[in-house]
Design a protein around this motif. Structure first.
Motif, PDB file in Angstrom:
ATOM      1  N   ILE A   1      -0.528   1.845   2.617  1.00  0.00           N
ATOM      2  CA  ILE A   1      -1.124   0.549   2.695  1.00  0.00           C
ATOM      3  C   ILE A   1      -2.591   0.925   3.366  1.00  0.00           C
ATOM      4  O   ILE A   1      -3.467   0.477   2.845  1.00  0.00           O
ATOM      5  N   GLU A   2      -2.793   1.786   4.300  1.00  0.00           N
ATOM      6  CA  GLU A   2      -4.094   2.254   4.870  1.00  0.00           C
ATOM      7  C   GLU A   2      -4.807   3.027   3.531  1.00  0.00           C
ATOM      8  O   GLU A   2      -6.134   2.669   3.443  1.00  0.00           O
ATOM      9  N   ARG A   3      -4.326   3.804   2.735  1.00  0.00           N
ATOM     10  CA  ARG A   3      -4.669   4.596   1.762  1.00  0.00           C
ATOM     11  C   ARG A   3      -5.327   3.647   0.856  1.00  0.00           C
ATOM     12  O   ARG A   3      -6.327   3.579   0.321  1.00  0.00           O
ATOM     13  N   LEU A   4      -4.613   2.568   0.454  1.00  0.00           N
ATOM     14  CA  LEU A   4      -4.667   1.824  -0.749  1.00  0.00           C
ATOM     15  C   LEU A   4      -5.930   0.814  -0.367  1.00  0.00           C
ATOM     16  O   LEU A   4      -6.699   0.644  -1.239  1.00  0.00           O
ATOM     17  N   LEU A   5      -5.864   0.267   0.808  1.00  0.00           N
ATOM     18  CA  LEU A   5      -6.871  -0.695   1.164  1.00  0.00           C
ATOM     19  C   LEU A   5      -8.335   0.037   1.674  1.00  0.00           C
ATOM     20  O   LEU A   5      -9.438  -0.707   1.352  1.00  0.00           O
TER      21      LEU A   5
END
Length: 821
Positions: free
Chosen positions: A315-319
């Motif tokens: 999620i951190e990578r995505l956002l």
């Protein structure tokens, strides 16, 4: 100077048969024909449009001679003795709308292609009294009835009139040898109205075509209801317009995918085109990444989303992805969901683009799109909500004008162009995506339908609509492609050593084994250090002492983790038990379904047998036989009531909603069950505290089951509980303007279960006495209509809470009409 009369002068005329040719080409099927008449009901400002299908209707030569001989002209001149009544069937479409006066009948309804609803060129349609924009304006709806039958009859009146006017004509009279003005119209004698305020219209189609098909129950109850449902927007009821189909003593409602089913979509998008911008809102479920669950997809999904550390990292990578940020993607407060909220600026004019010519702004419109991955677990969840994957695949993305379908090419949005091979699940695939675009006559007058309702006229506004709709679709597909790349990239970066368990139970087992091995290693390490600590070197001992303390803390923590794993393990076993009990409950339901049908037949046979004994005993006059006959009649009556109560609870009729006067429904139910209740030596007190009467729109079968669950619960505790010194067993039922209060003077609810009484399989009854599903099912049925049930705070003489309150006001009929549901 010529002496020719006007009649002798050359002039154009039109053969009546042209109308037949036009009507045959106007619509493609029966469903569209009925829908054209339903639209007229909507335009008449009615609340309910009732469709009565009566294939068994018989025309009698004595009662209806004109209609009879119009249908059977070859029988004219035959003696009355040789004239037999014939089964021809009829369909009645009835509304309680404005009705028509004589002028409207003559100059609008009887005038082909004339419509009072059609606006002057360049002007908007005038809204109805209730604010609806008329959806029928071509004046051709009645021609569509040719697909259905041979004769069309109109019966209508307006508020304040004392009589209803009625007339009819036969499509068989529209022959090539007649001018249109020569087609006979039959005026029937006016009928008196019971109430001058009564108003509305009835269209009756007599002499049904393909009568054998109409006689098949499955054609109407399944095919027709399903196909008509596709032609009507799922949000039309919020405008206070309801379509009811009556057939064979049953009432069927137009049905759509429930919110429960739509919530199972992997993605949901809401688009609004207004003020030169496409507004995008939506939610994306983590299940999008699960795909169909084929091959390695399931294991990959578990590796990312069933591992808290990996999930957070993904999620951190995505956002943090720059391309993702333009879509304003965020983690939703609901677990497992992302939300998106952004605008796509187009400008005041539609850009010229290849394939769209000089496209123009079509006016504001909106759309809602739902995408399903249709994996095995997704299909199971859909099935539990009453939806099959075949229904999803056959629905597609539709266009509704003011709530009614405009038929169009199935893949008009171009989803098939985006589809890739294999089990890819990132694109919007035509077989997995459903939704609707909402346009209106008021906001989109430039979107013009063809006369056959099968497509739009290809003009600049329509090309503008296509451009904007496909542009919105392309933006979502672009986001999904970014998500795909990030997901695949993250999986690639994950350590190949990271292994997966195939199920929660396997994961628990593996974790327990790992903890066990770690525990052995820790103990050995502590023992070794303790041995070293016994040596003489004081400094070494002090240093080792700190390490031992740390290791001992780790060991204690490991013991706690073991206890947590044991706790989870027990709950997994409990979940398996719950699933087993659910299957058992389903099996009981299937058995009940079968038994109820059998009992109906046996009840009829018992009644015939009792009637036969009565007839024989008339000549004998045996009083003992008479006494036993009365006992049998009483028992049979009670059995019939119970079977009748059970039958509507079975699958297939639960979701049909109807208008219910709550206090009457509850009173009738208690009256029907009173004889059985009295045999249990329990009394019922029914109190009606309504002032104006609460009318709700609810499934009668579901409400019946809710009341039955409450009754069975009360009866059990009033008759079984022996410890408390109770007064005469009494059930008190109070109906008010907001709902129902149900209580009894039994022991009340065990304090241990006060906060979990509505959970599944929660019961204070001994094993084998109950499944703990009754109150749970009742709460689920009520929540489905935004109603609720709760345990009142008041306590009885034993210090227990004992009263159930049911708030039925959200299902109030007025609330439904105002669009609150």
């Amino acid at each position: 100077m010529s002496n020719d009369t006007d009649q002798d002068k050359p002039h154009l005329s039109i053969s009546a048969h042209v109308v037949v040719q036009l009507g045959e080409e106007l619509v493609t099927d029966k469903e569209q024909s009925i829908l054209e008449l339903v639209k007229n009901c909507y335009d008449a400002d009615t609340t309910d449009c009732d469709i009565f299908i009566e294939p068994e209707w018989v025309v009698d030569p004595i009662e209806n001679p004109d209609i009879y001989f119009s249908l059977f002209p070859d029988r004219l001149g035959k003696s009355k003795e040789k004239l037999l009544a014939e089964k021809v069937g009829k369909i009645v479409i009835k509304d309680d709308g404005d009705g028509m006066n004589n002028d409207a009948v003559q100059n609008s309804w009887l005038r082909i292609s004339s419509s009072a609803k059609r606006p002057e060129k360049g002007k908007e349609k005038a809204a109805t009294k209730s604010g609806r924009t008329p959806v029928g304006d071509k004046g051709l709806g009645r021609l569509a009835t040719m697909k259905l039958g041979k004769i069309i009859r109109l019966t209508t009146s307006q508020k304040g009139e004392s009589e209803r006017r009625s007339l009819w004509f036969s499509w068989g009279d529209f022959t090539e040898d007649k001018d249109l003005t020569e087609v006979p119209v039959y005026i029937e004698p006016a009928t008196k109205k019971n109430d001058k305020d009564e108003k509305g219209s009835e269209i009756t189609i007599i002499g049904l075509k393909e009568l054998k098909e109409w006689e098949q129950d499955s054609f109407v109850s399944k095919d027709l209801v399903r196909d008509l449902s596709k032609l009507v927007s799922p949000f039309l009821e919020k405008k206070g317009f309801f379509i009811n189909i009556h057939y064979g003593g049953n009432c069927y409602e137009i049905s759509h995918l429930s919110d429960q089913a739509l919530n199972l979509a992997s993605c949901a998008y809401h688009w609004i085109w207004v003020d030169g911008k496409i507004q995008h809102k939506g939610r994306i479920s983590e299940n999008l990444f699960f795909g169909t669950g084929d091959g390695t997809a399931s294991a990959e999904f578990n590796r990312v989303f069933r591992n808290a550390r990996n999930r957070d990292k993904f999620i951190e990578r995505l956002l943090s992805n720059k391309k993702v940020k333009q879509f304003n993607l965020k983690v939703d407060k609901s677990p497992g969901l992302f939300t998106l909220d952004y605008e796509d600026e187009i400008g005041d004019s539609i850009p010229q683009s290849k394939g769209y010519g000089y496209a123009k702004d079509p006016g504001p419109f909106s759309a809602q799109i739902y995408d399903f991955n249709l994996s095995r677990r997704s299909r199971e969840a859909l099935s539990a909500s009453g939806v099959t994957s075949d229904l999803i695949k056959s629905t597609g993305i539709q266009i509704f004008r003011d709530g009614f379908l405009v038929r169009f090419d199935e893949d008009w949005l171009g989803l098939s162009q985006e589809q890739t091979g294999g089990s890819s699940y990132y694109g919007l695939r035509p077989g997995n995506t459903i939704g609707y675009f909402a346009i209106s006559n008021k906001s989109n007058p430039g979107l013009v339908e063809k006369s056959d309702r099968e497509a739009f006229v290809d003009n600049d506004e329509f090309r503008g609509f296509l451009y904007l709709a496909r542009k919105a679709k392309d933006k979502e597909i672009a986001l999904r492609e970014i998500l795909r790349r990030e997901y695949r990239g993250f999986l690639k970066d994950l350590s190949s050593e990271q292994s997966e368990s195939s199920s929660p139970a396997d994961a628990i087992k593996a974790t327990k084994e790992s903890f066990s091995k770690q525990g052995v290693i820790l103990k050995e390490a502590i023992q070794s250090l303790e041995h070293l600590g016994s040596l003489d070197d004081k400094k070494a001992y002090e240093s080792i002492g700190g390490v031992i303390t740390s290791l001992q803390n780790v060991a204690k923590d490991q013991e706690k983790k073991n206890a947590q794993i044991e706790y989870i393990d027990r709950h997994v076993e409990g979940a398996e038990e719950v699933n087993l009990r659910l299957l058992e409950a389903a099996a009981v339901g299937l058995t009940a379904r079968s038994i109820s049908h059998e009992l109906h037949q046996y009840s009829r046979q018992l009644k015939q047998g009792i009637d036969g004994i009565k007839a024989v005993n008339k000549s004998i006059g045996n009083s003992a036989i008479n006494k036993n006959i009365l006992l049998l009649v009483s028992t049979l009556r009670e059995l019939t009531k119970m079977v009748s109560a059970l039958d509507p609870m079975l699958p297939g009729s639960r979701s049909i909603k109807e208008k219910i006067v709550l206090e009457k429904f509850v009173g009738d139910y208690l009256s029907n069950r009173s004889e059985w209740v009295q045999k249990k030596r329990v009394n019922i007190e029914f109190i009606d505290e309504t002032k104006s009467g609460l009318v709700i729109r609810f499934s009668a079968s579901r409400l019946l089951q809710i009341l039955e669950n409450l009754l069975q619960n009360s009866i059990y505790w009033l008759t079984v509980y022996k410890k408390a010194k109770l007064p005469a067993p009494l059930i008190t039922v109070v109906v008010s303007d907001t709902g129902i209060a149900w209580s009894d003077n039994g022991p009340g609810v065990n304090k241990l279960y006060e906060n979990s009484i509505f959970d599944p399989f929660v019961s204070d009854k001994p094993n084998g006495e109950g499944q703990g599903l009754g109150l749970h099912i009742s709460s689920v049925f009520l929540k489905a209509e935004k109603c609720s049930i709760w345990l009142d705070e008041e306590r009885n003489q034993l210090g227990r809470r004992y009263r159930f309150n049911l708030d039925m006001s959200p299902a109030e009929y007025k609330a439904v009409q105002e669009g609150m549901l």
